[in-house]
Design a protein around this motif. Sequence first.
Motif, PDB file in Angstrom:
ATOM      1  N   GLN A 191      47.505  91.157  16.555  1.00  0.00           N
ATOM      2  CA  GLN A 191      46.721  91.803  15.495  1.00  0.00           C
ATOM      3  C   GLN A 191      45.265  91.990  15.929  1.00  0.00           C
ATOM      4  OE1 GLN A 191      47.495  89.103  12.268  1.00  0.00           O
ATOM      5  NE2 GLN A 191      49.331  90.203  11.610  1.00  0.00           N
ATOM      6  N   ILE A 192      44.759  91.034  16.686  1.00  0.00           N
ATOM      7  CA  ILE A 192      43.368  91.120  17.151  1.00  0.00           C
ATOM      8  C   ILE A 192      43.231  92.136  18.285  1.00  0.00           C
ATOM      9  CG2 ILE A 192      41.470  89.822  18.215  1.00  0.00           C
ATOM     10  CD1 ILE A 192      42.664  87.306  16.746  1.00  0.00           C
ATOM     11  N   LEU A 193      44.153  92.097  19.243  1.00  0.00           N
ATOM     12  CA  LEU A 193      44.134  93.033  20.386  1.00  0.00           C
ATOM     13  C   LEU A 193      45.502  93.702  20.514  1.00  0.00           C
ATOM     14  CD1 LEU A 193      42.188  90.991  23.103  1.00  0.00           C
ATOM     15  CD2 LEU A 193      41.367  92.935  21.781  1.00  0.00           C
ATOM     16  N   PRO A 194      45.771  94.707  19.693  1.00  0.00           N
ATOM     17  CA  PRO A 194      47.112  95.291  19.641  1.00  0.00           C
ATOM     18  C   PRO A 194      47.563  96.014  20.903  1.00  0.00           C
ATOM     19  CG  PRO A 194      45.598  96.483  18.205  1.00  0.00           C
ATOM     20  CD  PRO A 194      44.864  95.287  18.718  1.00  0.00           C
ATOM     21  N   LYS A 195      46.651  96.406  21.761  1.00  0.00           N
ATOM     22  CA  LYS A 195      47.046  97.141  22.968  1.00  0.00           C
ATOM     23  C   LYS A 195      47.142  96.251  24.206  1.00  0.00           C
ATOM     24  CE  LYS A 195      45.549 101.554  21.298  1.00  0.00           C
ATOM     25  NZ  LYS A 195      44.976 102.836  21.613  1.00  0.00           N
ATOM     26  N   ARG A 196      46.932  94.961  24.050  1.00  0.00           N
ATOM     27  CA  ARG A 196      47.033  94.039  25.191  1.00  0.00           C
ATOM     28  C   ARG A 196      48.517  93.843  25.514  1.00  0.00           C
ATOM     29  NH1 ARG A 196      43.778  89.759  27.242  1.00  0.00           N
ATOM     30  NH2 ARG A 196      42.081  91.211  26.875  1.00  0.00           N
ATOM     31  N   VAL A 197      48.952  94.411  26.604  1.00  0.00           N
ATOM     32  CA  VAL A 197      50.365  94.420  26.979  1.00  0.00           C
ATOM     33  C   VAL A 197      50.927  93.002  27.068  1.00  0.00           C
ATOM     34  CG1 VAL A 197      51.991  95.033  28.814  1.00  0.00           C
ATOM     35  CG2 VAL A 197      50.214  96.651  28.129  1.00  0.00           C
ATOM     36  N   GLY A 198      50.206  92.111  27.722  1.00  0.00           N
ATOM     37  CA  GLY A 198      50.707  90.743  27.893  1.00  0.00           C
ATOM     38  C   GLY A 198      50.935  90.030  26.577  1.00  0.00           C
ATOM     39  N   PHE A 199      50.037  90.231  25.621  1.00  0.00           N
ATOM     40  CA  PHE A 199      50.197  89.582  24.320  1.00  0.00           C
ATOM     41  C   PHE A 199      51.426  90.116  23.594  1.00  0.00           C
ATOM     42  CE2 PHE A 199      45.366  88.611  23.718  1.00  0.00           C
ATOM     43  CZ  PHE A 199      45.457  87.641  24.701  1.00  0.00           C
ATOM     44  N   ARG A 200      51.586  91.428  23.581  1.00  0.00           N
ATOM     45  CA  ARG A 200      52.724  92.021  22.873  1.00  0.00           C
ATOM     46  C   ARG A 200      54.040  91.658  23.579  1.00  0.00           C
ATOM     47  NH1 ARG A 200      52.969  95.516  18.663  1.00  0.00           N
ATOM     48  NH2 ARG A 200      50.755  95.986  18.786  1.00  0.00           N
ATOM     49  N   ALA A 201      54.029  91.616  24.906  1.00  0.00           N
ATOM     50  CA  ALA A 201      55.238  91.223  25.650  1.00  0.00           C
ATOM     51  C   ALA A 201      55.593  89.771  25.342  1.00  0.00           C
ATOM     52  CB  ALA A 201      55.024  91.431  27.144  1.00  0.00           C
ATOM     53  N   ASN A 202      54.589  88.896  25.292  1.00  0.00           N
ATOM     54  CA  ASN A 202      54.856  87.502  24.931  1.00  0.00           C
ATOM     55  C   ASN A 202      55.410  87.403  23.521  1.00  0.00           C
ATOM     56  OD1 ASN A 202      54.060  86.472  27.382  1.00  0.00           O
ATOM     57  ND2 ASN A 202      52.032  85.859  26.705  1.00  0.00           N
ATOM     58  N   LEU A 203      54.854  88.169  22.601  1.00  0.00           N
ATOM     59  CA  LEU A 203      55.368  88.179  21.236  1.00  0.00           C
ATOM     60  C   LEU A 203      56.835  88.585  21.232  1.00  0.00           C
ATOM     61  CD1 LEU A 203      55.236  88.099  18.162  1.00  0.00           C
ATOM     62  CD2 LEU A 203      54.130  90.359  18.223  1.00  0.00           C
ATOM     63  N   ALA A 204      57.169  89.607  21.995  1.00  0.00           N
ATOM     64  CA  ALA A 204      58.555  90.075  22.060  1.00  0.00           C
ATOM     65  C   ALA A 204      59.487  88.989  22.605  1.00  0.00           C
ATOM     66  CB  ALA A 204      58.644  91.337  22.915  1.00  0.00           C
ATOM     67  N   VAL A 205      59.062  88.315  23.661  1.00  0.00           N
ATOM     68  CA  VAL A 205      59.901  87.264  24.247  1.00  0.00           C
ATOM     69  C   VAL A 205      60.052  86.091  23.279  1.00  0.00           C
ATOM     70  CG1 VAL A 205      59.994  85.509  26.071  1.00  0.00           C
ATOM     71  CG2 VAL A 205      59.522  87.877  26.649  1.00  0.00           C
ATOM     72  N   TYR A 206      58.947  85.665  22.671  1.00  0.00           N
ATOM     73  CA  TYR A 206      59.028  84.557  21.716  1.00  0.00           C
ATOM     74  C   TYR A 206      59.932  84.923  20.546  1.00  0.00           C
ATOM     75  CZ  TYR A 206      54.948  82.550  24.149  1.00  0.00           C
ATOM     76  OH  TYR A 206      54.074  82.036  25.074  1.00  0.00           O
ATOM     77  N   ALA A 207      59.861  86.168  20.080  1.00  0.00           N
ATOM     78  CA  ALA A 207      60.739  86.610  18.993  1.00  0.00           C
ATOM     79  C   ALA A 207      62.197  86.543  19.441  1.00  0.00           C
ATOM     80  CB  ALA A 207      60.367  88.020  18.550  1.00  0.00           C
ATOM     81  N   ALA A 208      62.477  86.968  20.668  1.00  0.00           N
ATOM     82  CA  ALA A 208      63.854  86.880  21.179  1.00  0.00           C
ATOM     83  C   ALA A 208      64.311  85.426  21.245  1.00  0.00           C
ATOM     84  CB  ALA A 208      63.945  87.538  22.557  1.00  0.00           C
ATOM     85  N   TYR A 209      63.453  84.538  21.722  1.00  0.00           N
ATOM     86  CA  TYR A 209      63.791  83.115  21.773  1.00  0.00           C
ATOM     87  C   TYR A 209      64.030  82.538  20.377  1.00  0.00           C
ATOM     88  CZ  TYR A 209      62.230  82.884  26.697  1.00  0.00           C
ATOM     89  OH  TYR A 209      62.074  83.050  28.042  1.00  0.00           O
ATOM     90  N   ALA A 210      63.378  83.138  19.380  1.00  0.00           N
ATOM     91  CA  ALA A 210      63.544  82.684  17.998  1.00  0.00           C
ATOM     92  C   ALA A 210      64.737  83.379  17.329  1.00  0.00           C
ATOM     93  CB  ALA A 210      62.265  82.951  17.199  1.00  0.00           C
ATOM     94  N   SER A 211      65.498  84.141  18.095  1.00  0.00           N
ATOM     95  CA  SER A 211      66.669  84.887  17.621  1.00  0.00           C
ATOM     96  C   SER A 211      66.307  85.993  16.642  1.00  0.00           C
ATOM     97  CB  SER A 211      67.719  83.948  16.997  1.00  0.00           C
ATOM     98  OG  SER A 211      68.169  83.024  17.954  1.00  0.00           O
ATOM     99  N   ASP A 212      65.087  86.479  16.697  1.00  0.00           N
ATOM    100  CA  ASP A 212      64.655  87.620  15.897  1.00  0.00           C
ATOM    101  C   ASP A 212      64.701  88.840  16.823  1.00  0.00           C
ATOM    102  OD1 ASP A 212      63.485  89.545  14.329  1.00  0.00           O
ATOM    103  OD2 ASP A 212      61.729  88.328  13.779  1.00  0.00           O
TER     104      ASP A 212
END
Length: 167
Positions: free
Chosen positions: A111-132
């Motif tokens: 939300q703070i840096l929406p275009k930071r690729v690494g942050f969004r990629a980490n969010l995606a991986v963490y969501a996958a690990y959370a079964s979302d």
Amino acid sequence: SYLKAVESDPNFGLGYQGLASMSANLGLLEDADKYSAEALKHLDGVTDRERLAVRASYYLRIGDYQQCVKEYGELIAQYAADVVAHANSALCQSNLRNMREAVDGMRRAVQILPKRVGFRANLAVYAAYASDFDTAEKEATAIEVPNDLAMLAVAFAHLGKGMVSEA
């Protein structure tokens, strides 16, 4: 540059912290440990914010993830827009296998840096690990030029949805 800084001022705690971060990024883990410990010895001349960040980073470095979450939590409580604190707190949460908290922390970083690729990629991986898996795929595909980690999140999402050939 960090080496020159600590040579000029051997009590420059943030210089050691920078050396620790750069050493870790270069895979020089023994140096990272050494500089991180040295940064802790030189906290007298830093701000409260920097003190919290150096301590939190130290606990992340040594793998004390409970203390890492605590320190970054204090930092975030005082400086809610500190994007690195949100991202690193999420990393500590993920290492504790608290995936929902990791997702929440990375979501705040995005939300703070929406275009930071690494942050969004980490969010995606963490969501996958959370079964979302829907969130994982949505966040990874929202990246204009996805990196390998984002593509891995898409593969995890597809696997989680039973879409094996797409994965």
